[in-house]
Each structure stands twice: as C-alpha cells, then as structure tokens.
Scaffold this motif. Structure first.
Motif, PDB file in Angstrom:
ATOM      1  N   GLY A 236       0.796  -1.071   0.065  1.00  0.00           N
ATOM      2  CA  GLY A 236       0.014   0.004   0.127  1.00  0.00           C
ATOM      3  C   GLY A 236       0.661   1.272  -0.049  1.00  0.00           C
ATOM      4  N   LEU A 237       1.899   1.206   0.789  1.00  0.00           N
ATOM      5  CA  LEU A 237       2.886   2.375   0.707  1.00  0.00           C
ATOM      6  C   LEU A 237       3.635   2.504  -0.697  1.00  0.00           C
ATOM      7  CD1 LEU A 237       4.541   2.043   4.525  1.00  0.00           C
ATOM      8  CD2 LEU A 237       2.923   3.700   3.687  1.00  0.00           C
ATOM      9  N   ILE A 238       3.926   1.545  -1.196  1.00  0.00           N
ATOM     10  CA  ILE A 238       4.692   1.690  -2.643  1.00  0.00           C
ATOM     11  C   ILE A 238       3.650   2.332  -3.432  1.00  0.00           C
ATOM     12  CG2 ILE A 238       5.777   0.555  -4.374  1.00  0.00           C
ATOM     13  CD1 ILE A 238       7.157  -1.379  -2.299  1.00  0.00           C
ATOM     14  N   PHE A 239       2.630   1.898  -3.250  1.00  0.00           N
ATOM     15  CA  PHE A 239       1.682   2.488  -4.475  1.00  0.00           C
ATOM     16  C   PHE A 239       1.092   3.935  -4.168  1.00  0.00           C
ATOM     17  CE2 PHE A 239      -2.454   3.113  -6.434  1.00  0.00           C
ATOM     18  CZ  PHE A 239      -2.280   2.760  -7.620  1.00  0.00           C
ATOM     19  N   TRP A 240       0.827   4.020  -2.905  1.00  0.00           N
ATOM     20  CA  TRP A 240       0.347   5.502  -2.449  1.00  0.00           C
ATOM     21  C   TRP A 240       1.138   6.490  -2.230  1.00  0.00           C
ATOM     22  CZ3 TRP A 240      -4.090   6.490  -4.367  1.00  0.00           C
ATOM     23  CH2 TRP A 240      -5.061   5.509  -4.655  1.00  0.00           C
ATOM     24  N   LEU A 241       2.377   6.143  -1.606  1.00  0.00           N
ATOM     25  CA  LEU A 241       3.359   7.332  -1.152  1.00  0.00           C
ATOM     26  C   LEU A 241       3.819   8.231  -2.244  1.00  0.00           C
ATOM     27  CD1 LEU A 241       5.601   5.955   1.357  1.00  0.00           C
ATOM     28  CD2 LEU A 241       3.731   7.324   1.908  1.00  0.00           C
ATOM     29  N   PRO A 242       3.954   7.924  -3.351  1.00  0.00           N
ATOM     30  CA  PRO A 242       4.123   9.009  -4.265  1.00  0.00           C
ATOM     31  C   PRO A 242       2.858   9.778  -4.494  1.00  0.00           C
ATOM     32  CG  PRO A 242       4.866   6.891  -5.145  1.00  0.00           C
ATOM     33  CD  PRO A 242       4.058   6.569  -4.072  1.00  0.00           C
ATOM     34  N   ILE A 383      -1.249  -7.458  -1.726  1.00  0.00           N
ATOM     35  CA  ILE A 383      -1.538  -6.528  -2.803  1.00  0.00           C
ATOM     36  C   ILE A 383      -2.821  -6.303  -3.141  1.00  0.00           C
ATOM     37  CG2 ILE A 383      -0.863  -6.470  -5.415  1.00  0.00           C
ATOM     38  CD1 ILE A 383       1.480  -8.373  -4.670  1.00  0.00           C
ATOM     39  N   GLY A 384      -3.713  -7.411  -3.063  1.00  0.00           N
ATOM     40  CA  GLY A 384      -5.107  -7.324  -3.350  1.00  0.00           C
ATOM     41  C   GLY A 384      -5.935  -6.454  -2.523  1.00  0.00           C
ATOM     42  N   VAL A 385      -5.486  -6.586  -1.232  1.00  0.00           N
ATOM     43  CA  VAL A 385      -6.534  -5.815   0.024  1.00  0.00           C
ATOM     44  C   VAL A 385      -5.779  -4.589   0.067  1.00  0.00           C
ATOM     45  CG1 VAL A 385      -7.494  -6.212   2.105  1.00  0.00           C
ATOM     46  CG2 VAL A 385      -7.370  -7.846   0.755  1.00  0.00           C
ATOM     47  N   GLY A 386      -4.416  -4.567   0.292  1.00  0.00           N
ATOM     48  CA  GLY A 386      -3.765  -3.564   1.152  1.00  0.00           C
ATOM     49  C   GLY A 386      -3.847  -2.307   0.266  1.00  0.00           C
ATOM     50  N   ASN A 387      -3.556  -2.079  -1.138  1.00  0.00           N
ATOM     51  CA  ASN A 387      -3.881  -1.098  -1.859  1.00  0.00           C
ATOM     52  C   ASN A 387      -5.321  -0.448  -1.923  1.00  0.00           C
ATOM     53  OD1 ASN A 387      -1.231  -1.645  -2.879  1.00  0.00           O
ATOM     54  ND2 ASN A 387      -1.667  -1.632  -4.925  1.00  0.00           N
ATOM     55  N   LEU A 388      -6.293  -1.525  -1.784  1.00  0.00           N
ATOM     56  CA  LEU A 388      -7.427  -1.213  -1.990  1.00  0.00           C
ATOM     57  C   LEU A 388      -7.947  -0.605  -0.664  1.00  0.00           C
ATOM     58  CD1 LEU A 388     -10.207  -1.142  -3.465  1.00  0.00           C
ATOM     59  CD2 LEU A 388     -10.445  -3.549  -2.516  1.00  0.00           C
ATOM     60  N   ALA A 389      -7.530  -1.088   0.417  1.00  0.00           N
ATOM     61  CA  ALA A 389      -8.031  -0.665   1.765  1.00  0.00           C
ATOM     62  C   ALA A 389      -7.555   0.981   1.928  1.00  0.00           C
ATOM     63  CB  ALA A 389      -7.303  -1.610   3.055  1.00  0.00           C
ATOM     64  N   ILE A 390      -6.294   1.078   1.561  1.00  0.00           N
ATOM     65  CA  ILE A 390      -5.884   2.735   1.811  1.00  0.00           C
ATOM     66  C   ILE A 390      -6.627   3.691   0.819  1.00  0.00           C
ATOM     67  CG2 ILE A 390      -3.691   4.117   1.639  1.00  0.00           C
ATOM     68  CD1 ILE A 390      -2.181   1.743   2.700  1.00  0.00           C
ATOM     69  N   GLY A 391      -6.754   3.009  -0.381  1.00  0.00           N
ATOM     70  CA  GLY A 391      -7.528   3.979  -1.451  1.00  0.00           C
ATOM     71  C   GLY A 391      -8.813   4.039  -0.860  1.00  0.00           C
ATOM     72  N   ALA A 392      -9.655   3.205  -0.525  1.00  0.00           N
ATOM     73  CA  ALA A 392     -11.122   3.391  -0.048  1.00  0.00           C
ATOM     74  C   ALA A 392     -11.179   3.986   1.217  1.00  0.00           C
ATOM     75  CB  ALA A 392     -11.751   1.775   0.142  1.00  0.00           C
ATOM     76  N   ILE A 393     -10.197   3.934   2.094  1.00  0.00           N
ATOM     77  CA  ILE A 393     -10.260   4.920   3.177  1.00  0.00           C
ATOM     78  C   ILE A 393     -10.160   6.344   3.056  1.00  0.00           C
ATOM     79  CG2 ILE A 393      -8.906   5.323   5.525  1.00  0.00           C
ATOM     80  CD1 ILE A 393      -8.147   2.353   5.814  1.00  0.00           C
ATOM     81  N   SER A 394      -9.123   6.426   1.913  1.00  0.00           N
ATOM     82  CA  SER A 394      -8.776   7.654   1.576  1.00  0.00           C
ATOM     83  C   SER A 394     -10.034   8.477   0.876  1.00  0.00           C
ATOM     84  CB  SER A 394      -7.802   7.647   0.179  1.00  0.00           C
ATOM     85  OG  SER A 394      -7.353   9.233  -0.104  1.00  0.00           O
ATOM     86  N   ASP A 395     -10.711   7.605   0.105  1.00  0.00           N
ATOM     87  CA  ASP A 395     -12.181   8.153  -0.541  1.00  0.00           C
ATOM     88  C   ASP A 395     -13.152   8.298   0.504  1.00  0.00           C
ATOM     89  OD1 ASP A 395     -11.188   8.031  -3.078  1.00  0.00           O
ATOM     90  OD2 ASP A 395     -11.868   6.052  -3.886  1.00  0.00           O
ATOM     91  N   SER A 396     -13.152   7.544   1.586  1.00  0.00           N
ATOM     92  CA  SER A 396     -14.107   7.978   2.599  1.00  0.00           C
ATOM     93  C   SER A 396     -13.969   8.997   3.182  1.00  0.00           C
ATOM     94  CB  SER A 396     -14.220   6.652   3.433  1.00  0.00           C
ATOM     95  OG  SER A 396     -12.967   6.603   4.211  1.00  0.00           O
ATOM     96  N   LEU A 397     -12.540   9.407   3.468  1.00  0.00           N
ATOM     97  CA  LEU A 397     -12.239  10.813   4.147  1.00  0.00           C
ATOM     98  C   LEU A 397     -12.102  12.060   3.311  1.00  0.00           C
ATOM     99  CD1 LEU A 397      -9.429   9.008   6.438  1.00  0.00           C
ATOM    100  CD2 LEU A 397     -11.419   9.452   7.020  1.00  0.00           C
ATOM    101  N   LYS A 398     -12.177  11.872   2.183  1.00  0.00           N
ATOM    102  CA  LYS A 398     -12.071  12.954   1.148  1.00  0.00           C
ATOM    103  C   LYS A 398     -12.813  14.245   1.432  1.00  0.00           C
ATOM    104  CE  LYS A 398     -10.979  13.936  -3.927  1.00  0.00           C
ATOM    105  NZ  LYS A 398      -9.500  14.104  -3.647  1.00  0.00           N
TER     106      LYS A 398
END
Length: 437
Positions: A236-242, A383-398
């Motif tokens: 999740g970090l490797i995908f989202w930190l940039p 891979i399957g859940v980590g990226n999605l979990a952080i992305g979904a949390i981000s969308d919910s807090l947007k």
C-alpha cells in the motif's frame, strides 16, 4: 553435475537479483504513474487501487501454486525465463491502454507472468547456498525489491516527465524482454536438495502431501499471515506514497531538491518528478539497509534459537509505529524524509529471516510449492487488499480532508504492522518444533 564455483554462485545470485529487480520495476512503476494515469483516464482512488493491486494480484496469486508445482518437477530456469518474457511484454502493453478496463486487463497479464518469477528463484537459491548462508543469500536476492521499486518509481517519474506515462511502460517492458536470452543462456539448473542432508526426499511431492506437511504447522500459518498483514501496508505504501508526497508536499518538493544539477530536471517538471526522486531514495537506501540487517541478524541469532527468525521481524514492525506518526504528520519534508527512511528499513527487515524459515518448514522436494502457497497468502491479502484498503479509506475521508485524506488513510494503515508484529511474536515460540532438520 559439477559443484558450482564461488564465482558462479555469486553470478547466479546477481542474475536472480537482476530478474527480481525487473519484477519489481514492472510491478511498482504504476505507483508513480498513478498520478498522470488518474488525470488522463479520470479514475478514482478506488479504481487506481483495483488497477494497481487487485488486477495484478488475481492471476499472480492463483497461478503461483500450479507454476511452483511445475517448478518442483521441471526446469526452474526455463520457467523463470518464460515468466520474465510474459510479464515484460504485458508491461509494455499497458502503454497502449485507452481506458480503465484495458489497463486492468494488461495488469492482469503482468500478474500472469510474475506468477512464475519468485517461488522458483527461492528454490534455486536453496540449492546453490548451504543452510547457514541462506538467510543472507535470500536477503541479497530480496535487494531486488528496493532496487526494483526505486527504479520503477524513478524511471516512471523521469520518463513521464520527459516523454509520457505510456512511453514509460513501453520502455521498461522492452528492457525486460532484452535480458531474457542472456538469463536463459547463462543460468544452470542445480541438483535439487544437493546441499541438504543425505537421505532428504528428492522425488516431487504431490500437492496433497505438501498440504498435509504444512497444514499442521502453526508456524507456517503464523509467518504467512504475519507477512500478509505487513504486506498490506508495505505494498500500500509503495503504491500510495508517491501520490501522498505530490498531494501533501507538492509545493515544497522543488525546494527540497534545489541543490540538484539543472540537467537532471527538465523545464517546468512539476511535483511528479521530484516525488519520484524523493521516494526512490527512500526505497533504495532504507530498503537495502533493512533487508541486509534482517538477514544478518537471522543468520547470527538463528543459529542459537530458531525463534529469532520470527522475533527479529516482530521487533522491527513494532518499532515502525512512532516513525509513522512523525513521518505522516511531519510539517516539512526535512522531517518526513528521515522518518520514512527508517520506516522503509524496518518494514523490510522481515524478508531474509522469514523467507529463510520457509525453506526449512518443508523438505527440498516441496520448497517451490511451499513458497508458492506462502506467496499466495501473502500477495492475495497484501497486494489485493492493501492498496484497496488505503485507497478506499482515502476516498471515505475525502469529503472531510480533501487532498489530505491520503495522509490519514496511511496513518490508519499502521494497524497492519501492529498485527504483523503480534503474529510473528506468537510464531517465534513454535518455530523450533516445526523446523525440518
């Protein structure tokens, strides 16, 4: 077969690291390219998560076990050669995608190829290096993770800034195809179990026998689920930190690199290029230090107590938490950089110890399949859940935090490292009993 010389062993490890580096370049380049892809294809954070995580993980995880069973029976070198060709070609194909569906399918293809790239390599290393050197050899092999991730982020940022995100996919894909014949022509298939004790089984084991061997070993499941928990945050970090650095520190990034020579920066580059430099340095420096430290500690303390192979990562994951709080909430990049450097090092300490332990939870004729079952659990969840979990949390807090929602989503994700530390600590008490001597 004649025993390999120390020089050839070193070459084998170097060649495997190079292939693993391309594995992670092609796997992680989408982390930096997510920024221009999101803009051009008008994707949400959840769609980016599916493209960067689930699309890759689906076939990567489900094909890993049958391919590894084949690797326990057939040439591991040939399997890795074909895998390298497939994932490189599909990475190049990503550059031709015109919408979310096409990009999702191309990433599925990358996962199909990479399913044959890792478990056979673990097995090859175990047949080239004796037990007392395997944790360090597997740690060196794992250098492909920070090197490949850093190069993926760096090349993605540079090539996108000068050419475009489509060209970035195409160039790195074709580069992988170019090394296919070199790898195949210079790698030899070693004798299975040749460095293990006399009398170790060598005939390939059926999947039922492999499952019956590991299903009753709590340490296998503790290590697998602990690694999967950590991978949810790691991938999740490797995908989202940039994206996080661009969104939260975009205006400050040019000032952080004011010392950089002008020829390394095109005219009006924007924050994406600076974010790629920033995060690539964190991945490379922190990753190599952490992986080497973990492998060295495992070989040193594992000789006295098998539990060290789980305790070393447990302490490392627990130690990341205060650095996460400092790094994610840092008011300046000068504070964030050293904090994330330490986080990166601590988060990859587990690789050498845990991968080495897996090679000793089953006999030599089951190693590739056992590793693939571990990778199935680790990557499907990680891979399957980590990226999605952080992305979904981000969308919910947007709605509440706007572009800063990703900052708080990452902070929420630290709970995965807490879970990983707990699972590794519990597993350390069982490893000695489950170890195959």
């Amino acid at each position: 077969m004649k025993a390999p010389t120390p020089f050839y062993r070193a070459y084998v490890l170097f060649a495997l690291v190079v292939v693993y580096t391309f594995n992670f370049i092609d796997r992680q380049i989408v982390g930096i390219l997510a920024v221009p892809i999101k803009t051009e294809l008008a994707l949400s954070d959840t769609q980016l998560s599916l493209m960067g995580g689930l699309a890759f993980a689906l076939f990567y995880t489900f094909l890993g076990i049958p391919i590894a069973m084949l690797a326990d029976r057939k040439s591991r070198v040939w399997i890795m050669t074909i895998a390298l060709a497939v994932w490189s070609a599909m990475t190049a194909a990503c550059g031709f995608a015109q919408n979310f569906t096409q990009l999702f399918l191309a990433r599925l293809g990358v996962g199909v190829g990479e399913a044959g790239g890792v478990a056979p390599a673990y097995s090859l290393i175990s047949d080239y290096f004796p037990q007392e050197k395997r944790a360090r050899a597997l740690s060196i092999y794992s250098f492909g993770i920070p090197i490949g991730s850093a190069l993926g982020i760096l090349l993605g940022g540079v090539l996108t800034s000068y050419l475009g995100w489509r060209e970035a996919f195409l160039i790195v894909g074709l580069a992988g195809i170019a090394i296919v014949p070199v790898f195949r022509l210079t790698m030899r298939e070693p004798k299975r179990g040749g460095l293990d004790r006399a009398g170790a089984p060598s005939a390939p084991a059926p999947i039922g026998e492999v499952l019956s061997t590991i299903i009753g070993k709590p340490s296998f499941w503790g290590l697998s689920l602990g690694a999967a928990s950590s991978s949810m945050m790691g991938y999740g970090l490797i995908f989202w930190l940039p994206s996080f650095f661009v969104r939260s520190y975009g205006d400050a990034l040019p000032g952080f690199f004011s010392w950089m020579p002008g020829f390394l920066v095109p005219e009006n580059p924007g924050p994406l290029l600076y974010a790629s430099y920033f995060y690539a340095a964190i991945l490379l420096l922190g990753g190599i230090v952490g992986i080497w430290f973990g492998g060295s500690m495992a070989d040193r303390f594992g000789a006295r107590s098998k539990g060290a192979y789980a305790l070393v990562p447990a302490f490392a994951f627990a130690a990341t938490i205060p650095f996460f709080v400092v790094g994610v909430t840092a008011p300046t990049l000068w504070i964030a950089f050293p904090a994330f450097l330490v986080i990166q090092a601590l988060s990859l300490v587990w690789l050498g110890p845990v991968l080495s332990a897996f090679q000793h939870l089953a006999p030599p004729n089951m190693r590739a399949t056992t590793s693939a079952i571990f990778l199935f659990i680790n990557n499907l969840i990680g891979i399957g859940v980590g990226n999605l979990a952080i992305g979904a949390i981000s969308d919910s807090l947007k709605a509440e935090f706007g572009d800063e929602s990703l900052r708080y989503a990452i902070l929420c994700g630290t709970v995965f490292y807490v879970i990983a530390a707990g699972l590794f600590f519990l597993t350390s008490r069982r490893l000695k009993k489950d170890w195959v001597h």
